[in-house]
Write a protein that holds these residues in place. Sequence first.
Motif, short mmCIF file in Angstrom:
data_model
loop_
_atom_site.label_atom_id
_atom_site.label_comp_id
_atom_site.label_asym_id
_atom_site.label_seq_id
_atom_site.Cartn_x
_atom_site.Cartn_y
_atom_site.Cartn_z
N THR B 94 30.81 31.98 42.95
CA THR B 94 30.85 33.42 43.53
C THR B 94 31.07 33.40 44.88
O THR B 94 30.39 32.60 45.64
CB THR B 94 29.59 34.18 42.87
OG1 THR B 94 29.55 34.30 41.56
CG2 THR B 94 29.58 35.60 43.60
N ASN B 119 34.02 36.78 41.75
CA ASN B 119 33.90 35.78 40.89
C ASN B 119 35.36 34.89 40.82
O ASN B 119 36.50 35.52 40.17
CB ASN B 119 33.53 36.06 39.51
CG ASN B 119 31.94 36.61 39.52
OD1 ASN B 119 31.07 35.94 40.11
ND2 ASN B 119 31.71 37.30 38.64
N TRP B 123 34.36 34.96 34.90
CA TRP B 123 33.84 36.34 35.41
C TRP B 123 33.41 36.94 34.27
O TRP B 123 32.57 38.13 34.41
CB TRP B 123 35.02 37.17 36.34
CG TRP B 123 36.29 37.12 35.55
CD1 TRP B 123 37.09 36.32 34.92
CD2 TRP B 123 36.89 38.56 35.62
NE1 TRP B 123 38.24 36.98 34.30
CE2 TRP B 123 38.25 38.21 34.82
CE3 TRP B 123 36.80 39.80 36.14
CZ2 TRP B 123 39.07 39.01 34.71
CZ3 TRP B 123 37.84 40.67 35.94
CH2 TRP B 123 39.06 40.37 35.27
N ARG B 124 33.75 36.69 33.05
CA ARG B 124 33.33 37.56 31.66
C ARG B 124 32.74 36.56 30.52
O ARG B 124 33.38 35.40 30.75
CB ARG B 124 34.29 38.50 31.32
CG ARG B 124 35.75 37.99 31.36
CD ARG B 124 36.83 38.98 30.96
NE ARG B 124 38.11 38.32 31.13
CZ ARG B 124 39.30 38.98 31.25
NH1 ARG B 124 39.34 40.46 31.17
NH2 ARG B 124 40.42 38.34 31.34
N GLN B 278 28.76 40.20 31.99
CA GLN B 278 28.61 39.39 33.36
C GLN B 278 27.39 39.28 34.01
O GLN B 278 26.21 40.14 33.81
CB GLN B 278 29.34 39.87 34.35
CG GLN B 278 29.08 41.30 34.84
CD GLN B 278 29.92 42.11 36.03
OE1 GLN B 278 30.88 41.64 36.04
NE2 GLN B 278 29.43 43.14 36.40
N MET B 283 28.70 35.47 39.02
CA MET B 283 28.67 34.35 37.67
C MET B 283 27.76 33.27 38.30
O MET B 283 27.47 32.52 37.41
CB MET B 283 30.15 34.14 37.57
CG MET B 283 30.32 33.22 36.26
SD MET B 283 29.55 33.93 34.86
CE MET B 283 30.82 34.68 34.21
N LYS B 368 42.66 34.10 42.38
CA LYS B 368 42.29 35.37 42.29
C LYS B 368 41.93 35.94 43.57
O LYS B 368 41.82 35.02 44.50
CB LYS B 368 40.63 35.22 41.60
CG LYS B 368 40.87 35.28 39.96
CD LYS B 368 39.55 35.50 39.63
CE LYS B 368 39.49 35.64 38.13
NZ LYS B 368 37.85 35.32 37.53
N LEU B 414 39.06 43.12 42.03
CA LEU B 414 40.09 41.89 41.73
C LEU B 414 41.50 42.50 42.02
O LEU B 414 41.80 43.17 41.17
CB LEU B 414 39.74 41.35 40.37
CG LEU B 414 40.59 40.06 39.99
CD1 LEU B 414 40.28 38.98 40.94
CD2 LEU B 414 40.27 39.86 38.57
N TYR B 417 45.24 38.20 39.40
CA TYR B 417 44.57 37.43 38.57
C TYR B 417 45.70 36.96 37.70
O TYR B 417 45.85 37.22 36.56
CB TYR B 417 43.37 37.93 37.55
CG TYR B 417 42.76 37.06 36.68
CD1 TYR B 417 42.88 35.42 37.19
CD2 TYR B 417 42.25 37.23 35.67
CE1 TYR B 417 42.29 34.54 36.34
CE2 TYR B 417 41.64 36.30 34.77
CZ TYR B 417 41.70 34.90 35.17
OH TYR B 417 41.12 34.17 34.29
#
Lengths: 529, 529
Positions: B94, B119, B123-124, B278, B283, B368, B414, B417
Amino acid sequence: MTNPILPQTRRDLLAMIGKVGGGAALYQAMTVMGHAAESQFTGPPQLSGAKPGATVLVLGAGLAGMLSAYELAKAGYKVQILEVQTRAGGRNMTLRGGDTVSELGSVQKVGFSPGNYLNPGPWRIPYHHRTVLHYCKQFGVELEPFLQSNHNAFVHRKAAFDGKPQRFRDLTIDWKGHVSELLGKALNAGALDAAVTKEDRDVLLEALRSWGVLDKNMAYTRSDKVGEQRGWGRPPGGGVNGAPIPNDPFTLSDTLDSRIWDQLGFFAEHVMQTSMFQPKGGMDHIGKAFQARVGKLIRYGTRVSKIAQDERGVTASWTDAKTGAAGETRADWMVCTIPATILGQIDLQVSDAKKAAIKALPYGNSVKIGLEMKRRFWETEDAIYGGSSFTDAAIGLVSYPSHGCFSDGPAVLLGAYPFGVGSYMLAGMKPEKRIAAALEQGSVFHPAHYKSEFLTGASLAWSRMPWILGCCATWTEESRAAHYQDLVAMDGRIVLAGEHCSYYGCWQEGALLSALDAITRLHQRASAA
Amino acid sequence: MTNPILPQTRRDLLAMIGKVGGGAALYQAMTVMGHAAESQFTGPPQLSGAKPGATVLVLGAGLAGMLSAYELAKAGYKVQILEVQTRAGGRNMTLRGGDTVSELGSVQKVGFSPGNYLNPGPWRIPYHHRTVLHYCKQFGVELEPFLQSNHNAFVHRKAAFDGKPQRFRDLTIDWKGHVSELLGKALNAGALDAAVTKEDRDVLLEALRSWGVLDKNMAYTRSDKVGEQRGWGRPPGGGVNGAPIPNDPFTLSDTLDSRIWDQLGFFAEHVMQTSMFQPKGGMDHIGKAFQARVGKLIRYGTRVSKIAQDERGVTASWTDAKTGAAGETRADWMVCTIPATILGQIDLQVSDAKKAAIKALPYGNSVKIGLEMKRRFWETEDAIYGGSSFTDAAIGLVSYPSHGCFSDGPAVLLGAYPFGVGSYMLAGMKPEKRIAAALEQGSVFHPAHYKSEFLTGASLAWSRMPWILGCCATWTEESRAAHYQDLVAMDGRIVLAGEHCSYYGCWQEGALLSALDAITRLHQRASAA
């Protein structure tokens, strides 16, 4: 204060356009200015300049009544609210341990553990309900995500899959697979050549192959690719046995048996779309936030029996529920938020058309049942976090809490939330029978745990709540066409408000938008008078 | 201790079946016992009884390495970890204000406000990644909902709608409307009589009418019913102007132009389905939780250059990154989690087949970019809370934070990505150019605010991280068939672990499941030795 001629902000400008050109002009202006046409809410009303000493009597301390009082008082009106209950909030309500539910014919004491609750009325807020969200923000009501859709929850129909619940995920993936295969077949057979251009057909075939996860022959069959959506017989893992094993999709007939399109249609409704929210700790934090601002204006336990008006004002005659004493309250103007089910029984001095509208307005029923379980077995055993499992049994659904996921200790499930027939079946039972029925019917989803881990339950049947005798207004197209404008029209010094006076029936947003519209018109009338 | 002959719990029983009958028997038993086949995780490994004094050297302090160390140490092994970086966690990371991103060719200082973060790696967490969820629960890592899908977010393609983004909602509703209309047409024309029974056809027609919101002629056209899903020209409101006004759906051609099925397919992936989570605050709380338990076993800043083994043990030769001093660490066994991109450059004493597997393993790239904005204009102006807007520009998407919705002050989006081409385009730019590109491309969604409310940005291009040179393993079907089993097979005293040694490439779950499998086999080998 801003210059009343030159609008200072976009909102001022919109308000001015609205005043001059009406709703249609306002809408056009909003669109041009790039506003998403997602809500009629354009900010709190600009109601400054009440005539000195002007008074408004508000009937009902639900959200519509309290918002009316809040904004009218801000505008300079002297406001009083009469409320039949000994609490404020109306249907905005949260049940916690120690609370009492008083229905016609029964009284329940809620036994939930500290921190647990049930929202028996409104429980979720769509992202586009801007009025609710605006006042939550303004009043500091903290919101958290409401987990609306859940691919891993169940769908159950007695007549499908021998009554065995299936995962929403499997059914939705198979639904689009079969639909894609069939449409692909028709396109390839030339059956739609008259309806679809050659260019569109080619793109559509590519789209169906991708969306439906069809094989090279445009068939929907067992494959790793399907497994990547539908889940697996053996899921992917690590190391030597990491390879996943797909399983067989359901046949078209089996998929159709599930009526999965009902659930897909439900989640496609604009009011059911993501993202959604709920107040942290219970929906009644919204009602309490309004109450904190207008509570001192409320006379509780006050049953209105007659509403009269003349050229100079309005009069509500009432009885004090505790002492039985009769009284009258007079004011220049009135906002009446009493539900039509009750208002129709009150001696009301308005036009025959409005009386007919009140009588004609249909109310639906619903029942909510909260079941407190020892622990979140739906999470630990079934990997279901939030969302709802649906059934065609009377309970309608089981909904899993969005908050506190992964926590230990007791948690409250929504064990029933039917409208229509199911709600009348449950409302006709004594509370303890409702709980038993909810446990019996909900067990289909979690047979190993549902009954054995049950601690305590509480229910609320809206048709048996004496102050409303129903859940909310369910206008039909016909009743709407015949009566809606008569219902909402200002009648002398009286205007009605509430979710029943909106096109957002059964939603808090409707109650608030209706109140904003009603007090805006009342203020215009009062200013012109 | 439980009796080793009679399994005491369901998990013990499953472990025993697994030992005796292997994976297939285990899967069958799990299914019979009602386990959802959603994860290969059946609980932490039961590795008791390490030989006294037995040692394991773990290479890499990412999640796979730290989990291996944690469980092996619990089983009684003496464990040491060598880590090239001066931090633990690997790709579990992170970025916060004050952090430094050191790529090949650039160093960035992160300038986010306190509390904000990006993150840059995982991230998920899907609900079925049971291993991740298990250790989060065990280590007290608090999770919150990750808002995955959002009907109100945008979809943008340069070649569609004159480059104007459209709401995901409108496109998805129109997609199913057109698909339903066409399939209904084909069914009614008898074009699918050979493929569908008469009974199924009748049900399917009913289903399509409902799901596609078709009119009485089975056509998908503007209507209030469509508005109830698609949203409105003028939305529903309260009082006299409450009636909503629907707008026109897009044509089939326009809907196809959007390639909306790509997004629908994305959200249909098992790993992308709801519910998702999350860790609160970033994270890296997962990595830090592991580090809190095995941190004392880690030697940081240790670059391994050679891995040798003989019949009695393994030896890693390394250089200390700070002092340049060379060293060797010897142990009985080794778990090597060094990414294949790096491992392929190390002198490694394993079979040729394993070496070939390491060389053959393809890695994908991703980038990212976090953009901190002055305020959440995507919420206040566009009513977007969480979820992602998709584009065919290089950034791939803009994703909105799931946490802190409705809050004031700066927040981090974000801003990019991409995988594939877009990621290499962005990775090839200097960090400040990436930010500029992300602002330019993301502006398509929020033109009035995106650039003017930008505060600061940070990016991470995985292909430029010297300790991995890529984002994660992207096996093809062919490379998997040729090399996977060679990669994961225990080779003498060495076993590999990490997401690349799993069928869950690019997911933390893969790293953890791989580690559990690797150490289980290592323990079996060590116990038998």
